[in-house]
Motif scaffolding. Structure first.
Motif, mmCIF file in Angstrom:
data_model
loop_
_atom_site.group_PDB
_atom_site.id
_atom_site.type_symbol
_atom_site.label_atom_id
_atom_site.label_comp_id
_atom_site.label_asym_id
_atom_site.label_seq_id
_atom_site.Cartn_x
_atom_site.Cartn_y
_atom_site.Cartn_z
ATOM 1 N N GLU A 142 0.824 -1.209 0.000
ATOM 2 C CA GLU A 142 0.000 0.000 0.000
ATOM 3 C C GLU A 142 0.860 1.261 0.000
ATOM 4 O OE1 GLU A 142 -3.863 1.029 2.651
ATOM 5 O OE2 GLU A 142 -2.032 0.696 3.772
ATOM 6 N N TYR A 143 0.556 2.165 -0.876
ATOM 7 C CA TYR A 143 1.242 3.465 -1.047
ATOM 8 C C TYR A 143 2.675 3.325 -1.559
ATOM 9 C CZ TYR A 143 -2.915 5.089 1.259
ATOM 10 O OH TYR A 143 -4.229 5.317 1.559
ATOM 11 N N ILE A 144 3.101 2.094 -1.867
ATOM 12 C CA ILE A 144 4.398 1.908 -2.500
ATOM 13 C C ILE A 144 4.167 1.628 -3.988
ATOM 14 C CG2 ILE A 144 6.592 0.642 -2.473
ATOM 15 C CD1 ILE A 144 5.892 2.147 0.200
ATOM 16 N N THR A 145 3.316 0.623 -4.283
ATOM 17 C CA THR A 145 3.063 0.313 -5.700
ATOM 18 C C THR A 145 1.593 0.492 -6.089
ATOM 19 O OG1 THR A 145 2.669 -2.036 -5.283
ATOM 20 C CG2 THR A 145 4.947 -1.377 -5.735
ATOM 21 N N GLN A 146 0.744 0.794 -5.136
ATOM 22 C CA GLN A 146 -0.664 1.020 -5.477
ATOM 23 C C GLN A 146 -1.359 1.691 -4.314
ATOM 24 O OE1 GLN A 146 -2.052 -3.487 -5.050
ATOM 25 N NE2 GLN A 146 -3.802 -2.096 -4.879
ATOM 26 N N CYS A 147 -2.549 2.204 -4.599
ATOM 27 C CA CYS A 147 -3.415 2.677 -3.519
ATOM 28 C C CYS A 147 -4.402 1.556 -3.192
ATOM 29 C CB CYS A 147 -4.107 3.976 -3.939
ATOM 30 S SG CYS A 147 -2.952 5.382 -3.768
ATOM 31 N N PRO A 148 -5.055 1.637 -2.016
ATOM 32 C CA PRO A 148 -5.893 0.515 -1.567
ATOM 33 C C PRO A 148 -7.065 0.213 -2.504
ATOM 34 C CG PRO A 148 -5.589 2.137 0.186
ATOM 35 C CD PRO A 148 -5.000 2.729 -1.038
ATOM 36 N N ILE A 149 -7.443 -1.062 -2.504
ATOM 37 C CA ILE A 149 -8.682 -1.486 -3.177
ATOM 38 C C ILE A 149 -9.801 -1.131 -2.202
ATOM 39 C CG2 ILE A 149 -9.937 -3.437 -4.165
ATOM 40 C CD1 ILE A 149 -7.165 -4.947 -4.179
ATOM 41 N N GLU A 150 -10.583 -0.129 -2.530
ATOM 42 C CA GLU A 150 -11.578 0.362 -1.577
ATOM 43 C C GLU A 150 -12.752 -0.618 -1.472
ATOM 44 O OE1 GLU A 150 -11.159 2.751 0.467
ATOM 45 O OE2 GLU A 150 -9.291 3.528 -0.393
ATOM 46 N N PRO A 151 -13.503 -0.563 -0.361
ATOM 47 C CA PRO A 151 -14.659 -1.459 -0.193
ATOM 48 C C PRO A 151 -15.610 -1.357 -1.386
ATOM 49 C CG PRO A 151 -14.215 -0.296 1.857
ATOM 50 C CD PRO A 151 -13.288 0.286 0.825
ATOM 51 N N GLN A 152 -16.168 -2.490 -1.729
ATOM 52 C CA GLN A 152 -17.129 -2.612 -2.840
ATOM 53 C C GLN A 152 -16.478 -2.390 -4.206
ATOM 54 O OE1 GLN A 152 -19.692 -4.044 -1.647
ATOM 55 N NE2 GLN A 152 -19.013 -3.477 0.412
ATOM 56 N N THR A 153 -15.148 -2.505 -4.281
ATOM 57 C CA THR A 153 -14.491 -2.469 -5.591
ATOM 58 C C THR A 153 -13.628 -3.719 -5.717
ATOM 59 O OG1 THR A 153 -12.491 -1.297 -4.881
ATOM 60 C CG2 THR A 153 -14.383 0.072 -5.506
ATOM 61 N N ASN A 154 -13.104 -3.941 -6.897
ATOM 62 C CA ASN A 154 -12.232 -5.105 -7.085
ATOM 63 C C ASN A 154 -11.034 -4.718 -7.937
ATOM 64 O OD1 ASN A 154 -14.057 -5.053 -9.469
ATOM 65 N ND2 ASN A 154 -12.862 -6.855 -10.041
ATOM 66 N N PHE A 155 -10.022 -5.574 -7.872
ATOM 67 C CA PHE A 155 -8.790 -5.354 -8.648
ATOM 68 C C PHE A 155 -8.188 -6.716 -8.947
ATOM 69 C CE2 PHE A 155 -4.052 -4.664 -8.530
ATOM 70 C CZ PHE A 155 -3.962 -4.045 -9.774
ATOM 71 N N THR A 156 -7.726 -6.905 -10.181
ATOM 72 C CA THR A 156 -7.136 -8.191 -10.560
ATOM 73 C C THR A 156 -5.623 -8.095 -10.575
ATOM 74 O OG1 THR A 156 -9.065 -8.769 -11.870
ATOM 75 C CG2 THR A 156 -7.042 -9.981 -12.342
ATOM 76 N N TYR A 157 -4.985 -8.937 -9.752
ATOM 77 C CA TYR A 157 -3.526 -9.026 -9.730
ATOM 78 C C TYR A 157 -3.076 -10.066 -10.749
ATOM 79 C CZ TYR A 157 -3.414 -6.515 -5.238
ATOM 80 O OH TYR A 157 -3.520 -5.570 -4.244
ATOM 81 N N GLU A 158 -1.982 -9.761 -11.434
ATOM 82 C CA GLU A 158 -1.360 -10.727 -12.343
ATOM 83 C C GLU A 158 -0.091 -11.212 -11.640
ATOM 84 O OE1 GLU A 158 -0.551 -9.193 -16.295
ATOM 85 O OE2 GLU A 158 1.124 -10.591 -16.516
#
Ligand SMILES: [Cu+2]
Length: 597
Positions: free
Chosen positions: A104-120
């Motif tokens: 967090e805050y190094i390579t991305q900002c947080p995935i906020e509640p009720q959202t999604n993000f796909t990691y590769e």
């Protein structure tokens, strides 16, 4: 002689064909897997109490990721919890792709509640056991799980194939249901931060904690077989000893790389580390405790930690009476403060380093750094701290890391000024008897900063981490680098001696790791090649220390080609809450550049 150029051309053509062939074979063998991780509050009952805690897919520890070397996975993280979260794939190098690394805050900002993000998550040279965990606040206390990386299809282990395997995840338990809220209040006040009330094996305390005996983790085994145990220390802030009554273990791997076999009656494992051990079931039919115990390197006056032994049971199958209690490894499990047991174990670890599993320790160093790791204090101006005129802090080279509100990676990629400064020093600001017993408290005052170290692509780096005894706070510091493995070429007690200590370096078969403990009142020397362009977090894996600022970031610049440069960001990254400031900062940086021109 005319023979030179054609011969070398033939060799390089041959090498190129082999390389292409190897890539084609790899591409044919590697497969792609998809995972859905749903983060949600889950009722968990332990120690006679039910708490609502964040988990992945309702399980604690979380799901196991199982791949072959060379595979690629996509993990879609759906955050149905109450606060922002990120996930990290600990020890997976993620070549050229820091966008999926997670801190967090190094390579991305947080995935906020009720959202999604796909990691590769791209598995390349790792083989053995790694793990994944949340990398925001202390959410990883309950959001973590093992990663099993089997040999690539068609190849096998560098030891006789085990009959079966199992996973042992060491974890920690906090009584604070709203752990992150308490943590952030304590950090703001400058007071001590929460300590675990107990430790666990595979999410269970074992027989010595109330309401826990019925759920103690059991490993049922057949007599005369070999089991591969994949051990992960996922505890938030604690090193552990681990031993199995009456059974030796043979270490064969660590941090996703093979080691020379070491036969041992116990292991020392720091948070972040993973170890693969072989267990042969050659004892009388019966029940044997597999026990873990906290290794505390703090001053022996600090007793505020759980002294309860955490247990699981190794139970032989067969017809015999279960009337006697399991045997405890009293003779092999070291004591809570056994500094020498910890050091002696770690000193035995060496890379396999043979023809099939070669290593590449840099021999010529282009960047040398000497970094002190300390507990510190920050002075509070105008009584701004609830705890008095100073705050507890920690640092690397007396700089206590402060997370920016826009991630370092985005700021680097988009050239946004005012987020970090590229001036993390190669040497500490002052020299003193680092491991002395009566150091002046004035030495312990740290400065806050978001200072990063910038490295050219393929630089060969040597770092000496020197632990200090400022504030009588010497402890082990399991230092973890993202995006790379590194070789531990030396370690020792006391102050590093730059004349005698390098003569003892192991440049032949040092252990290849992603996390390694700087011993209490001691030092380690490590080497690696900065071959992964991107933005990579460097931090102590004891989260108490990480949250107090024992962190920095290495930016590895792009090489000259596309293959040696960072990939562009995916089409979607979780937006930063401070996104509105990004446009302002960008335009400010452009106008200041214009002014300079
Ligand atoms: Cu530490």
């Amino acid at each position: 002689m005319a023979i030179g150029p054609p011969l070398s051309a033939a060799i390089s053509l041959h090498a190129a064909v082999l390389f292409l062939l190897a890539n084609v074979l790899l591409a044919a063998r590697a497969s792609i897997h998809y995972y859905d991780f749903v983060l949600r509050e889950t009722n968990i009952t332990r120690n006679c109490t039910t708490m609502s805690l964040l988990t992945v897919n309702g399980s604690f520890p979380g799901p196991v990721i199982r791949v072959h070397k060379g595979d690629l996975i996509f993990v879609n993280v759906h955050n149905q919890g109450d606060y922002g979260v990120t996930l990290h794939w600990h020890g997976v190098k993620q070549p050229r792709n820091p966008w999926s690394d997670g801190p967090e805050y190094i390579t991305q900002c947080p995935i906020e509640p009720q959202t999604n993000f796909t990691y590769e998550v791209n598995f390349t040279d790792e083989e053995g056991t790694l793990w994944w965990h949340a990398h925001s606040d202390w959410t990883r206390a309950t959001v973590h799980g093992a990663i099993v990386i089997l040999p690539s299809e068609g190849s096998t282990f560098p030891f006789p194939k085990p009959d079966e395997e199992d996973i042992i995840v060491l974890g920690s338990w906090y009584e604070e249901e709203k752990l992150n809220e308490v943590l952030n209040e304590d950090l703001a006040a400058g007071s001590d931060v929460p300590r675990a009330s107990g430790y666990m094996i595979n999410g269970q305390f074992g027989d010595f904690v109330p309401c826990s005996k019925e759920t103690t983790y059991h490993l049922f085994v057949d007599y005369g077989k070999t089991y591969l145990l994949r051990i992960v220390n996922a505890a938030v802030s604690a090193e552990h000893f681990f031993s199995i009554a009456k059974h030796n273990m043979t270490i064969v791997g660590m941090d996703g790389a093979y080691t020379k076999p070491v036969v041992t009656s116990y292991i020392t494992i720091g948070p972040g580390q993973t170890m693969d051990v072989l267990l042969t079931t050659n004892q009388s039919l019966g029940r044997y405790y597999m026990a873990a115990r906290r290794y505390s390197s703090e001053d022996t006056e600090v007793t505020a930690f759980s002294h309860i032994n955490v247990t699981a049971i190794l139970q032989y199958k067969g017809n015999y009476s279960l009337t006697s209690p399991p045997i405890f490894p009293s003779d092999t499990l070291p004591g809570f403060y056994d500094y020498f047991a910890a050091a002696n174990f770690l000193a035995q670890l060496k890379s396999l380093a043979n023809e099939e599993y070669p290593i590449s320790v840099p021999q010529n160093i282009s960047t040398r750094m000497f970094i002190t790791a300390s507990l510190n204090e920050l002075l509070c101006e105008n009584d701004s701290c609830a705890s008095g005129d100073s705050k507890i802090a920690s640092s690397l080279s007396n700089i206590s890391w402060v997370n920016p509100s826009i991630d370092v990676l985005l700021a680097y990629y988009r050239n946004i000024s005012g987020v970090y400064t590229p001036d993390f020093p190669d040497l500490p600001p002052m020299w003193y008897n680092f491991t002395g017993d009566d150091l002046s408290t004035s030495l312990a005052v740290a400065a806050e900063g978001t200072k990063v170290k910038v490295l050219n692509y393929n630089e060969t780096v040597e770092i000496i981490f020197q632990g200090t005894n400022l504030l009588k706070g010497s402890e082990t510091h399991p230092m973890h680098l993202h995006g790379h493995s590194f070789y531990i070429v030396g370690s020792g007690f006391g102050n590093f001696d730059n004349e005698t200590d390098p003569q003892e370096y192991n440049l032949v078969d040092p252990p290849k790791v992603n996390t390694f403990s700087v011993p209490k009142k001691g030092w380690i020397t490590l080497r690696f090649t900065a071959s992964n362009p991107g933005v990579w977090f460097w931090h102590c894996h004891i989260d108490r220390h990480m949250s107090w600022g024992m962190d920095t970031v290495f930016i590895v610049l792009n090489g000259d080609t596309e293959e040696t440069s960072m990939r562009p960001p995916p089409s979607y990254m979780p937006p930063c809450a401070d996104a509105s400031k990004i446009a302002l900062k960008e335009s400010a940086s452009i106008s200041s550049n214009v002014n300079q021109i």
